[in-house]
Design an enzyme around this catalytic site. Sequence first.
Site, short mmCIF file in Angstrom:
data_model
loop_
_atom_site.label_atom_id
_atom_site.label_comp_id
_atom_site.label_asym_id
_atom_site.label_seq_id
_atom_site.Cartn_x
_atom_site.Cartn_y
_atom_site.Cartn_z
N CYS A 157 -36.56 3.67 27.35
CA CYS A 157 -35.99 4.18 26.12
C CYS A 157 -36.46 5.61 25.87
O CYS A 157 -37.65 5.92 26.02
CB CYS A 157 -36.42 3.29 24.96
SG CYS A 157 -35.90 3.91 23.34
N GLU A 187 -45.47 -1.50 27.10
CA GLU A 187 -45.21 -0.12 26.66
C GLU A 187 -46.51 0.66 26.48
O GLU A 187 -46.60 1.82 26.89
CB GLU A 187 -44.42 -0.11 25.34
CG GLU A 187 -44.09 1.30 24.88
CD GLU A 187 -43.48 1.34 23.48
OE1 GLU A 187 -43.78 2.31 22.75
OE2 GLU A 187 -42.72 0.43 23.13
N SER A 317 -41.81 -10.33 21.56
CA SER A 317 -41.23 -9.07 21.06
C SER A 317 -42.06 -8.55 19.90
O SER A 317 -42.12 -9.16 18.83
CB SER A 317 -39.78 -9.31 20.60
OG SER A 317 -39.31 -8.22 19.84
N SER A 379 -34.22 -6.41 20.34
CA SER A 379 -33.82 -6.91 21.66
C SER A 379 -32.93 -8.15 21.58
O SER A 379 -32.69 -8.80 22.58
CB SER A 379 -35.07 -7.25 22.50
OG SER A 379 -35.86 -6.10 22.71
#
Length: 402
Positions: A157, A187, A317, A379
């Site tokens: 992203c 991430e 998530s 997501s």
Amino acid sequence: MDTKAFKRSLQKSENYHRRGFGHEAEISGVLDTEYQSDLIQTIRNNNYTLTRGDVTIRLAEAFGFCWGVERAVAMAYETRQHFPTEKIWITNEIIHNPSVNQRLQEMNVGFIEVVNGKKDFSVVNSGEVVILPAFGASVSEMQLLNDRGCTIVDTTCPWVSKVWNSVEKHKKRDYTSIIHGKYKHEETIATSSFAGKYLIVLNLTEAQYVADYIFNGGDKTEFLTKFTDAYSEGFDPDLDLQRLGVANQTTMLKSETEQIGKLFEQTMLKKYGPVELNQHFMSFNTICDATQERQDAMLNLVEEDLSLMLVIGGFNSSNTTHLQEIAIEKGFTSYHIDSAERIKHNNQIEHKPLEKPIATQENWLPEGKIVVGVTSGASTPDKVVADAIEKIFALKSQVATV
């Protein structure tokens, strides 16, 4: 290693792809069929509200797939279209949604397994195609794949890349990067790999501990033990907390990231004074717009008169978990599910309470007229949300007739 130079070199390689393969038109219809929903569009068009029988659904005004996620999924589908017979791997889940990842597995896309805490890249052969997920990959992973001659499809992203650019700036000026994030999250692992010196703080409580240490000193051994696995090699809190830059995992709670940034700015101001502040502190806005929009929409939704909240998204998530936190902090009964299959026909729901294992709740839908707030993480496809809403309607109708 000069990570910035490596990334520039990689991007010039003929084996590196970041803009897809020109098959957008061919896959758009497939993506719409598999992930979009007429029901959700109807609710949007009706001021994010729909009533059937005793149930009123109030949908958050920003929810579900963000642009970065849509882009990553589309690129993964394009990759399969462009390489119909080649072996394709993903270094991790493409996004944190079980239905999307399951669909890619059905398309014969392999996922690199984690063995004893490390990804097993031995399965990837020279020249095979490897997709980097939306939350990125570490520098060492990209280097390994590049050295192996793999075709790399980078779906990272752009907001994540923006954070990487920020920590590169910290490193260039010899500042330590304070990263607001979860040190085990993919991430944050990727972001820290672009940093020089870094320290990862999970929340405002940990940040306050660091701020107190900066201003008052403390027990170095205790500090290093407290942040085990969350700092760069050779990190010394007595030396490496004198010049700070703040960054974040893009899916963290926006308000907390802002509080952490202000805390460290005020700490360095008190310690070094206003004249010297710019020599000891730097910060860039790296809060993802989509994360912010979904959190703001959730904050608006929980101001309404709701019977309960349903938060839909992968259990791993981060951005979905933070939506759940907002509901809990506002005192709502709230259930976090990852798919409509968690809603059972006998008024049971399998859900994940905050920081606890999956649990089962009996009679989760109250009797009589109810208003259910619904949101989903960045997501989560619209179709997954729609399936959950349809199950609520069906279940409430069934309960009403019993």
